[in-house]
Structure formats: C-alpha cells, structure tokens
Design a protein around this motif. Structure first.
Motif, PDB file in Angstrom:
ATOM      1  N   GLY A  35     -20.633 -56.522   3.164  1.00 18.08           N
ATOM      2  CA  GLY A  35     -21.130 -56.036   4.197  1.00 18.08           C
ATOM      3  C   GLY A  35     -21.036 -56.931   5.455  1.00 18.08           C
ATOM      4  N   VAL A  78     -27.621 -60.942  -0.450  1.00 15.92           N
ATOM      5  CA  VAL A  78     -28.046 -60.291   0.812  1.00 15.92           C
ATOM      6  C   VAL A  78     -27.579 -58.596   0.533  1.00 15.92           C
ATOM      7  CG1 VAL A  78     -26.657 -59.725   3.021  1.00 15.92           C
ATOM      8  CG2 VAL A  78     -26.856 -62.061   2.139  1.00 15.92           C
ATOM      9  N   ALA A  79     -27.140 -58.439  -0.476  1.00 17.33           N
ATOM     10  CA  ALA A  79     -26.850 -57.070  -1.014  1.00 17.33           C
ATOM     11  C   ALA A  79     -28.100 -56.227  -1.127  1.00 17.33           C
ATOM     12  CB  ALA A  79     -26.254 -56.987  -2.277  1.00 17.33           C
ATOM     13  N   SER A  80     -27.910 -55.090  -0.535  1.00 12.20           N
ATOM     14  CA  SER A  80     -29.013 -54.038  -0.506  1.00 12.20           C
ATOM     15  C   SER A  80     -28.623 -52.732  -0.339  1.00 12.20           C
ATOM     16  CB  SER A  80     -30.089 -54.471   0.539  1.00 12.20           C
ATOM     17  OG  SER A  80     -29.816 -53.873   1.817  1.00 12.20           O
ATOM     18  N   LEU A 118     -19.671 -54.588  -4.396  1.00 11.19           N
ATOM     19  CA  LEU A 118     -19.116 -53.410  -4.745  1.00 11.19           C
ATOM     20  C   LEU A 118     -18.027 -52.827  -4.246  1.00 11.19           C
ATOM     21  CD1 LEU A 118     -22.070 -50.765  -5.460  1.00 11.19           C
ATOM     22  CD2 LEU A 118     -20.245 -51.840  -7.074  1.00 11.19           C
ATOM     23  N   ARG A 119     -17.951 -53.108  -2.533  1.00 14.03           N
ATOM     24  CA  ARG A 119     -16.750 -52.432  -1.950  1.00 14.03           C
ATOM     25  C   ARG A 119     -16.250 -54.021  -1.108  1.00 14.03           C
ATOM     26  NH1 ARG A 119     -19.769 -50.119   3.692  1.00 14.03           N
ATOM     27  NH2 ARG A 119     -20.495 -52.423   3.927  1.00 14.03           N
ATOM     28  N   ARG A 129     -23.352 -50.306  11.302  1.00  8.67           N
ATOM     29  CA  ARG A 129     -24.478 -49.343  10.700  1.00  8.67           C
ATOM     30  C   ARG A 129     -25.273 -48.598  11.765  1.00  8.67           C
ATOM     31  NH1 ARG A 129     -27.096 -48.793   6.085  1.00  8.67           N
ATOM     32  NH2 ARG A 129     -25.859 -50.174   4.838  1.00  8.67           N
ATOM     33  N   VAL A 163     -24.184 -55.986  -8.468  1.00  9.23           N
ATOM     34  CA  VAL A 163     -25.327 -56.894  -8.705  1.00  9.23           C
ATOM     35  C   VAL A 163     -26.244 -56.289 -10.059  1.00  9.23           C
ATOM     36  CG1 VAL A 163     -25.696 -57.820  -6.531  1.00  9.23           C
ATOM     37  CG2 VAL A 163     -26.830 -55.648  -7.023  1.00  9.23           C
ATOM     38  N   ARG A 164     -26.158 -54.960 -10.345  1.00  8.80           N
ATOM     39  CA  ARG A 164     -26.684 -54.492 -11.648  1.00  8.80           C
ATOM     40  C   ARG A 164     -26.033 -55.023 -12.793  1.00  8.80           C
ATOM     41  NH1 ARG A 164     -26.960 -48.728  -9.217  1.00  8.80           N
ATOM     42  NH2 ARG A 164     -24.827 -49.338  -8.657  1.00  8.80           N
ATOM     43  N   LYS A 179     -37.597 -53.484  -0.940  1.00  6.25           N
ATOM     44  CA  LYS A 179     -37.300 -54.728  -0.312  1.00  6.25           C
ATOM     45  C   LYS A 179     -38.627 -55.662  -0.567  1.00  6.25           C
ATOM     46  CE  LYS A 179     -34.243 -55.855   2.039  1.00  6.25           C
ATOM     47  NZ  LYS A 179     -32.693 -56.488   1.802  1.00  6.25           N
ATOM     48  N   LEU A 212     -23.513 -58.512   7.544  1.00  3.93           N
ATOM     49  CA  LEU A 212     -24.160 -59.943   7.735  1.00  3.93           C
ATOM     50  C   LEU A 212     -23.631 -60.829   6.464  1.00  3.93           C
ATOM     51  CD1 LEU A 212     -26.355 -61.991   8.369  1.00  3.93           C
ATOM     52  CD2 LEU A 212     -27.991 -60.896   6.662  1.00  3.93           C
ATOM     53  N   SER A 256     -34.476 -60.296   3.435  1.00  3.09           N
ATOM     54  CA  SER A 256     -35.455 -59.396   3.276  1.00  3.09           C
ATOM     55  C   SER A 256     -35.358 -58.587   4.612  1.00  3.09           C
ATOM     56  CB  SER A 256     -36.736 -60.199   3.169  1.00  3.09           C
ATOM     57  OG  SER A 256     -37.852 -59.447   2.824  1.00  3.09           O
ATOM     58  N   THR A 257     -36.601 -58.202   5.015  1.00  2.00           N
ATOM     59  CA  THR A 257     -36.911 -57.648   6.235  1.00  2.00           C
ATOM     60  C   THR A 257     -38.241 -57.320   6.765  1.00  2.00           C
ATOM     61  OG1 THR A 257     -36.801 -55.106   6.946  1.00  2.00           O
ATOM     62  CG2 THR A 257     -36.821 -55.237   4.961  1.00  2.00           C
ATOM     63  N   MET A 276     -30.866 -48.428   3.620  1.00  4.44           N
ATOM     64  CA  MET A 276     -31.359 -49.130   4.534  1.00  4.44           C
ATOM     65  C   MET A 276     -31.456 -47.892   5.734  1.00  4.44           C
ATOM     66  SD  MET A 276     -29.873 -51.984   7.207  1.00  4.44           S
ATOM     67  CE  MET A 276     -29.001 -52.756   5.947  1.00  4.44           C
TER      68      MET A 276
END
Ligand SMILES: NC(=O)c1ccc[n+]([C@@H]2O[C@H](COP(=O)([O-])OP(=O)(O)OC[C@H]3O[C@@H](n4cnc5c(N)ncnc54)[C@H](O)[C@@H]3O)[C@@H](O)[C@H]2O)c1
Length: 417
Positions: free
Chosen positions: A43, A102-104, A65-66, A218, A83-84, A180, A45, A145-146, A107
């Motif tokens: 991604g 960093v993966a999430s 994943l990608r 994004r 990550v799962r 998050k 970041l 986080s955020t 958003m």
C-alpha cells in the motif's frame, strides 16, 4: 532491561531490541543488516516506508495481499500473504528485528461498509501479528493507527495523548474506526510481553490523520473524480472547522524514529506509547483543497448547505448501498463518518512525538502534490487518447482488410467493382 553482554547470541540481542554483534573474526564490530517487515507493504504508506528503510541499508520484507503497483527498490522483497494467515506470517517473520503493522482495511469508500472483512483484518490480523511477533521473538512492533481511535464526532482541539481518551467503542459511527481502536489497544497491551528464551516485546502506536503525498491513491484521485463530475459544488461545515494532514514523507520519518525509540540505545522511550503524528499545521478542509479545484480548472464549492442535510444524504446513500449490495455496487459519495470528519474540528498536538522521538516534520505544500497529480494524469490521458486513436486506426485497417478478403472470395475484385 540491561543491555546484553558482548558475545550474546544474535537471537538474544534481537529480542532485546539491539543490533547483535557479529561473531565473524574479520569484522567483529560490524552489525549485520537489520531486517524489518512491513505488513501492508504493497500500500501507499507501507511501500513508501519500506523503500525508505531499504535505501538506508535495511533489509525489508513487504507483506501484502496485493502486489505493490510501484517497482521494488533494491533491498526489498515482496511476500504475498494475508495477515489473517498465521502460518504465512510465521514463515515471513523469520529473522525479523522489527515489524511495522501497517495493513488495514475499510478506511474509505465502499470498503468502509464491509463489516466482516474489516473486523477480521483489522482486529483478527493484528492479534495474529502480535502472536507471531512473540512466537518468532521479534522485539519491536509499531502499529499504524489513526486519530479516529479518539475522534468520533465530538470536537477535539489540539488534543494530546494524555488528555483525550479513546472514543467509546460502542459509539463509533463506523466499523473501521472501532476496529482500529481495538487494534491500537491490543498493540499497546502487548507491550512488555516476555519473549520465549528471553527478551521482551516492545510496542508503540502512531496515530496519523489523512495522508497525502505524491502518487497517493486513496483520497486525491477520488476527490478529483468527484470534482470533475461536478459533485463538489457544495460546501458544508463551519469555515472555522479544522483538521490535520500528514505528508507521507513525514509519516515515514515518524515510523523510522518510533522503531529506533524502541531500542536500548534510545532507552526504550517509546515502549507502550501512543503518538499523534501530523505536519504540525491545522487547516480547514475546503481551504486546504482550494489548489485542487484551481489546478483542475473548476470553481471552488460555492453553495453552502447545512451539514445536517449532507449527513442525512450520506445516511441514505449508505442504506442504498447496503440494500443494493446483493445486486450491484453503488458507491456512496460520502459516508456519515466522512461528513463528521469534515464538519467537526479535530486537531492534535505533536509535542510528545517531537520531544520523545525527535520527530521534526518537513514543510510540504499540498499545491505541489496537486500539480504533480494533474501533470501525471494529463500525461496518462494524453497517452490513452493516443492509444485510442491507434486502436481505431488498427480496427479500420482490419475492417478494410476483411472487406477486401470478402470481396475477393465472392469473386468481386475491388478493382472490378
Ligand atoms: N490513508 C490515510 O489517510 C490514513 C489515515 C490515517 C491512518 N491510516 C492508516 O495508515 C495505514 C496505511 O494506510 P494507506 O493509506 O497506506 O492504505 P493502503 O490501503 O494504501 O494500504 C493498506 C494495505 O493493506 C493491505 N491489506 C489489506 N488487507 C490485508 C490483509 N488481509 N493482508 C495483508 N495486507 C492487507 C492492502 O492490500 C493495502 O496494500 C493503515 O493502517 C491506515 O489505517 C491511513
């Protein structure tokens, strides 16, 4: 924790968050290359962070994943994994000194409404990342986080890490922010976990606002496409409403410093800590975005509408999206939580990051990022216009060829017609 005595095993040093000393005779004092892993490394970041670390000589694994859409820098390796998937993480974390999680998911846009997916990635994935850090004796974990973990629609002005509590989980408007917040707390709770065979897992969390920068995918392209469709003729919220942004370069800097601040050399100062990270400026969204309207050649939003109308419209769009989901995907223009983010002030101090991490944000202009975006999209659209013309020409030639063949087959030579 005391520094490890000279001659400790590389594993024990790693577990203590130190660079192990090499045993080889030729270069006894030369530390081996640090090895870090970035989840979400495909991604925006994650890739920027991994590339920056690799440039400074760190060996980097980008796990995602990608595949990243950018070319890998020397010193980075890409591992395609979820990550799962605990066993995939276990394989990937071998010999890693530090993990940046960093993966999430969820958003913005349509992702925001995929509840199960958001929960399993943001919460389930974080639990597994923590477990595997322990199993693999990784001594440092930094979680991206955020600010949404504390912001849920109530104004926050120049909030700091001590005075603003987590927003109550059950009151979060969107699943992304709630999950998050859970992941943020899980990461901080994991701080101090003993590692098998000695050492301790040290963790910290960084809480950025919206990220911008060159090639950001994004926010900017989405807003630009809404502007081009003339969906942004309206503005809402008070003109005094403020928020923060962070340039990707500054956020990368904060991650690198946070990782250092989890080592003995920095007295483990970041151990168990949260930090707000932004550019150090507060802005009104519509004023901040002015260069985007200008550079795209559209007028600024001039029709002021009550926030309650926009909020109601966002709620309707979310319900329409959910109702039609089994048949087709109708992407909401805005979600309710996005409306709140725009209409309610939420700004944060970065004094703690400055003091403890040595974070010193560089100055960036959003207008420069917009200029680069407009230049690259017009290049692309010029390229695609040329490609379209070429395709048309080839199609025409093929058609003429087929016509000539057909005439030939029925005995009517073009010259005879
Ligand atoms: N972009 C922002 O404005 C913003 C603001 C605040 C916080 N953040 C946080 O910063 C981080 C990075 O944001 P970004 O803008 O680079 O997002 P991004 O979407 O570009 O990157 C996230 C990456 O995570 C990957 N990912 C998702 N599910 C995964 C899974 N199951 N297994 C492995 N990888 C998976 C995605 O493929 C993607 O490449 C995120 O944690 C986000 O919550 C972002």
């Amino acid at each position: 924790m005391k520094p490890n005595p000279a001659g400790s095993s590389p594993e024990a040093c790693r577990a203590a968050g130190q660079a192990p000393q090499q045993k080889t005779q030729a270069t006894p004092m030369q530390a081996p290359r640090q090895k870090v892993l970035v989840t979400g490394g495909g991604g925006y970041l994650g890739f920027s962070l991994g590339s920056s670390l690799a440039k400074s000589g760190t060996s980097v694994i980008l796990l995602d994943l990608r595949r990243p859409q950018w070319k890998l820098s020397p010193g980075t390796e890409f591992i395609q994994a979820d990550v799962r998937d605990e066993e995939a993480l276990y394989r990937a974390f071998e010999g890693v000194d530090c993990v940046f999680h960093v993966a999430s998911y969820g958003m913005s846009g349509v992702e925001k409404l995929q509840k199960e997916q958001i929960e399993s990635i943001n919460v389930g994935g974080t639990k597994l990342v923590i477990n595997v850090c322990v199993r693999r004796r990784v001594p440092r974990l930094i979680y991206t986080s955020t600010v949404n973990v504390v912001f849920g629609g109530k104004p926050i002005e120049q909030g700091d890490e001590d005075s603003v509590p987590y927003f109550p989980l059950e009151k979060h408007m969107d699943h992304y922010s709630r999950t998050k917040a859970i992941a943020d707390q899980l990461t901080l709770m994991a701080n101090g976990t003993p590692l098998p065979g000695g050492g301790t897992l040290r963790t910290c969390v960084l809480r950025p606002p919206g990220i911008y920068g060159p090639e950001e995918q994004r926010h900017l392209p989405r807003v630009a496409s809404h502007i081009k469709k003339r969906l942004f003729m309206f503005r809402f919220g008070d003109r005094g409403t403020q928020m923060n942004w962070v340039h990707v370069h500054n956020l990368v800097q904060a991650h690198v410093l946070a990782a250092e601040a989890l080592t003995v050399a920095k007295g483990y100062v970041a151990s168990g800590q949260a930090y707000y990270i932004n550019d150090g400026e507060s802005v009104n969204l519509f004023e901040w975005m002015a260069p985007l309207f200008e550079k795209l050649g559209y007028s600024q939003p001039w029709i002021q509408v009550p926030t309650s109308w926009v909020y109601l419209t966002a709620a309707v769009m979310e319900y329409v999206h959910l109702a039609l989901r089994p048949i087709c995907s109708v992407q909401p223009l805005l979600t309710r939580s996005e409306v709140r983010s725009v209409a309610v002030t939420h700004t944060f101090q970065i004094a703690k990051a400055r003091a403890q991490l040595g974070y010193a944000p560089d100055k960036f202009r959003f207008a420069d990022v917009v200029e680069e975006y407009v230049r690259s999209t017009s290049r692309r659209s010029r390229g695609s216009t040329a490609r379209t013309l070429l395709r048309l020409l080839l199609g025409l030639l093929l058609l003429l060829g087929l016509l000539a063949l057909a005439l030939h087959l029925v005995g009517l030579q073009p010259s005879n017609v």
